[in-house]
Design a protein around this motif. Structure first.
Motif, mmCIF file in Angstrom:
data_model
loop_
_atom_site.group_PDB
_atom_site.id
_atom_site.type_symbol
_atom_site.label_atom_id
_atom_site.label_comp_id
_atom_site.label_asym_id
_atom_site.label_seq_id
_atom_site.Cartn_x
_atom_site.Cartn_y
_atom_site.Cartn_z
ATOM 1 N N HIS A 315 0.834 -1.206 0.000
ATOM 2 C CA HIS A 315 0.000 0.000 0.000
ATOM 3 C C HIS A 315 0.870 1.258 0.000
ATOM 4 C CE1 HIS A 315 -3.843 -2.169 0.582
ATOM 5 N NE2 HIS A 315 -3.023 -3.053 1.116
ATOM 6 N N ALA A 316 1.991 1.119 -0.619
ATOM 7 C CA ALA A 316 2.942 2.212 -0.846
ATOM 8 C C ALA A 316 3.983 1.669 -1.814
ATOM 9 C CB ALA A 316 3.607 2.677 0.444
ATOM 10 N N GLY A 317 4.733 2.562 -2.457
ATOM 11 C CA GLY A 317 5.689 2.092 -3.450
ATOM 12 C C GLY A 317 6.917 2.968 -3.535
ATOM 13 N N GLY A 318 7.941 2.432 -4.181
ATOM 14 C CA GLY A 318 9.178 3.163 -4.376
ATOM 15 C C GLY A 318 10.124 2.369 -5.249
ATOM 16 N N ILE A 319 11.285 2.951 -5.510
ATOM 17 C CA ILE A 319 12.317 2.303 -6.310
ATOM 18 C C ILE A 319 13.446 1.894 -5.372
ATOM 19 C CG2 ILE A 319 13.980 2.584 -8.178
ATOM 20 C CD1 ILE A 319 12.048 4.636 -9.410
ATOM 21 N N TYR A 320 13.867 0.640 -5.480
ATOM 22 C CA TYR A 320 14.869 0.053 -4.590
ATOM 23 C C TYR A 320 16.050 -0.464 -5.400
ATOM 24 C CZ TYR A 320 11.066 -0.152 -1.126
ATOM 25 O OH TYR A 320 10.041 0.163 -0.263
ATOM 26 N N SER A 321 17.203 -0.503 -4.765
ATOM 27 C CA SER A 321 18.378 -1.098 -5.391
ATOM 28 C C SER A 321 19.313 -1.634 -4.316
ATOM 29 C CB SER A 321 19.108 -0.079 -6.264
ATOM 30 O OG SER A 321 20.170 -0.686 -6.975
ATOM 31 N N ASP A 322 19.993 -2.736 -4.652
ATOM 32 C CA ASP A 322 20.955 -3.329 -3.719
ATOM 33 C C ASP A 322 21.946 -4.155 -4.528
ATOM 34 O OD1 ASP A 322 22.152 -3.955 -1.297
ATOM 35 O OD2 ASP A 322 20.854 -5.690 -0.933
ATOM 36 N N THR A 323 23.093 -4.396 -3.926
ATOM 37 C CA THR A 323 24.114 -5.261 -4.526
ATOM 38 C C THR A 323 24.433 -6.365 -3.521
ATOM 39 O OG1 THR A 323 25.007 -3.290 -5.612
ATOM 40 C CG2 THR A 323 26.343 -5.278 -5.727
ATOM 41 N N PRO A 324 23.540 -7.333 -3.372
ATOM 42 C CA PRO A 324 23.737 -8.356 -2.345
ATOM 43 C C PRO A 324 24.873 -9.309 -2.695
ATOM 44 C CG PRO A 324 21.779 -8.831 -3.644
ATOM 45 C CD PRO A 324 22.270 -7.496 -4.085
ATOM 46 N N GLU A 325 25.562 -9.758 -1.674
ATOM 47 C CA GLU A 325 26.675 -10.681 -1.879
ATOM 48 C C GLU A 325 26.222 -11.941 -2.592
ATOM 49 O OE1 GLU A 325 29.961 -13.152 0.831
ATOM 50 O OE2 GLU A 325 28.788 -11.520 1.712
ATOM 51 N N ALA A 326 25.033 -12.429 -2.274
ATOM 52 C CA ALA A 326 24.532 -13.666 -2.879
ATOM 53 C C ALA A 326 24.255 -13.521 -4.371
ATOM 54 C CB ALA A 326 23.269 -14.123 -2.168
ATOM 55 N N ALA A 327 24.174 -12.271 -4.859
ATOM 56 C CA ALA A 327 23.937 -12.026 -6.279
ATOM 57 C C ALA A 327 25.226 -11.833 -7.054
ATOM 58 C CB ALA A 327 23.038 -10.820 -6.459
ATOM 59 N N ALA A 328 26.342 -12.239 -6.449
ATOM 60 C CA ALA A 328 27.651 -12.196 -7.112
ATOM 61 C C ALA A 328 28.033 -10.779 -7.535
ATOM 62 C CB ALA A 328 27.668 -13.142 -8.314
ATOM 63 N N GLY A 329 27.627 -9.798 -6.729
ATOM 64 C CA GLY A 329 28.040 -8.425 -6.979
ATOM 65 C C GLY A 329 27.205 -7.667 -7.979
ATOM 66 N N GLU A 330 26.145 -8.277 -8.499
ATOM 67 C CA GLU A 330 25.289 -7.578 -9.460
ATOM 68 C C GLU A 330 24.375 -6.589 -8.737
ATOM 69 O OE1 GLU A 330 21.828 -8.423 -12.854
ATOM 70 O OE2 GLU A 330 22.707 -10.093 -11.734
#
Length: 400
Positions: A315-330
């Motif tokens: 019931h709310a929104g936004g734009i998110y970003s992360d570079t998680p270790e499990a994603a091999a740095g992507e």
């Protein structure tokens, strides 16, 4: 039909004696201690007991069917994809015209597409859910939209059956039947438990893969905080490292890995609940960190392509970003859009209430829908949240 009669009917249909029936608090298993098989103790799932009842019910009731939807050709190159979530069937449906005005080639309806659990008294027939779908079937704004814009659909808890529900929901197979009948699910979806689906659109080097996950049908119960007099302000759940708990279930995980191995230029991966954020304790992938790490690893191992995650629920929104270790740095991008017509608060209040270093924008709490615009020549996609008059609230452009 009274519950006692229902249980007697299903027990008889399953070849059981008419002795007492015991159910746990979720109705997850029913045990019949008095058997016709000597002293052998047999445990029978409630879903198995209910199967003959639902087979009879399906023959006796006319399930609602959505207004006809225009088709999309597989070779269609997607340049504008809209999505939204949290649409109460009895509230204003004005957002359909705003979404249509952006001329998307495809709209993704990604959960809480109605609130059929509201007023539910626990009946196995899921009467309030069927009534919610019937209201949608008779909604002129939705009919006009579906005549113009092709749709793909997944569910979240309120159109699955009950708040925060998962695999322990005893009536989930009947809920699935209602969903698949209403939205005209493909034969592939109907052939297996759950409603997950993937489709490819486009040609040459402009192929978009849309993956719609099912985060309800197979999901384990979440771990909750200890009881306190004061309700936690940002949710009741705590992360669980239990390796037996699952978000997607074994078959869907295998399917997802196969889908991600297929060639595509851009992948749109839909989860009804949020993936990246750690800022709250409501439902999210954070509640099952081992499963989220598995998702990140699987996404990182996909066949080469761009990618964006879409989610709703909040019931709310936004734009998110992360570079998680499990994603091999992507660097992973996620756009959350919610709600279409069921806002609870203001952007200013919600943004202050839920600080989040992974959210790059304000937490837009007024009515909104999401848009992903693809520039194939520049190899970029632009994510944005649009307000109730179609205005841009937040936006980011990403190269892929």
């Amino acid at each position: 039909m009274r519950r006692l009669s229902l249980l007697a009917l299903t027990a008889a249909a399953a070849g059981l004696s008419a002795g007492p029936v015991i159910a746990d608090q979720h109705g997850a298993h029913l045990e019949q201690p008095d058997r016709l098989h000597g002293d052998t103790h047999v445990s029978v799932s409630a879903e198995d007991l209910l199967a003959p009842y639902y087979a009879q019910l399906e023959d006796q009731v006319d399930l609602p069917v959505a207004p006809p939807n225009t088709a999309i050709a597989p070779e269609t190159v997607i340049t504008r994809l809209a999505f939204g979530s949290c649409n109460h069937q009895s509230r204003s449906q004005h957002m359909w015209a705003q979404i249509a005005a952006t001329n998307p080639e495809l709209f993704l309806f990604i959960g809480d597409n109605n609130y059929g659990d509201q007023g539910w008294d626990g009946d196995a027939a899921l009467t309030t859910l069927r009534q919610a779908y019937q209201t949608q079937a008779e909604t002129p704004e939705l009919a006009a939209f579906r005549a113009q814009v092709p749709m793909m659909i997944t569910w979240d808890d309120h159109d699955f059956g009950f708040n925060d529900g998962g695999a322990s929901f005893t009536y989930r197979h009947w809920s699935e039947t209602i969903f698949e009948t209403f939205w005209g699910a493909s034969n592939e979806v109907k052939s297996r438990p759950g409603i997950y689906e993937s489709r490819m659109f486009g040609t040459d080097d402009k192929v978009t893969q849309v993956i719609m996950l099912d985060t309800r049908f197979f999901r384990s119960d979440l771990a909750t905080m200890p009881y306190t007099l004061e309700r936690p302000p940002l949710g009741p759940y705590v992360p669980s490292e239990d390796p037996a708990k699952t978000m997607l279930g074994g078959a869907q995980w295998e399917w997802l890995e196969q889908e991600l191995a297929k060639p595509a230029d851009l992948r749109v991966v839909v989860s009804s609940i949020q993936v990246i954020t750690d800022a709250h304790d409501y439902e999210s992938w954070e509640a099952l960190p081992l499963e989220r790490a598995k998702l990140y690893g699987m996404l990182a191992a996909r066949a080469d392509s761009g990618m964006v995650l879409l989610s709703g629920d909040r019931h709310a929104g936004g734009i998110y970003s992360d570079t998680p270790e499990a994603a091999a740095g992507e660097q992973i991008w996620e756009l959350t859009s919610s709600s279409l017509n069921y806002s609870f608060s203001s952007t200013e209040r919600n943004t202050a209430r839920e600080p989040d270093p992974k959210r790059l924008t304000d937490f837009i709490s007024e009515e909104n829908f999401g848009l992903v615009e693809i520039d194939w020549d520049a190899r970029t996609f632009t994510t944005s949240l649009r307000g109730s008059e179609g205005e841009v609230r937040v936006t980011r452009t990403v190269s892929f």
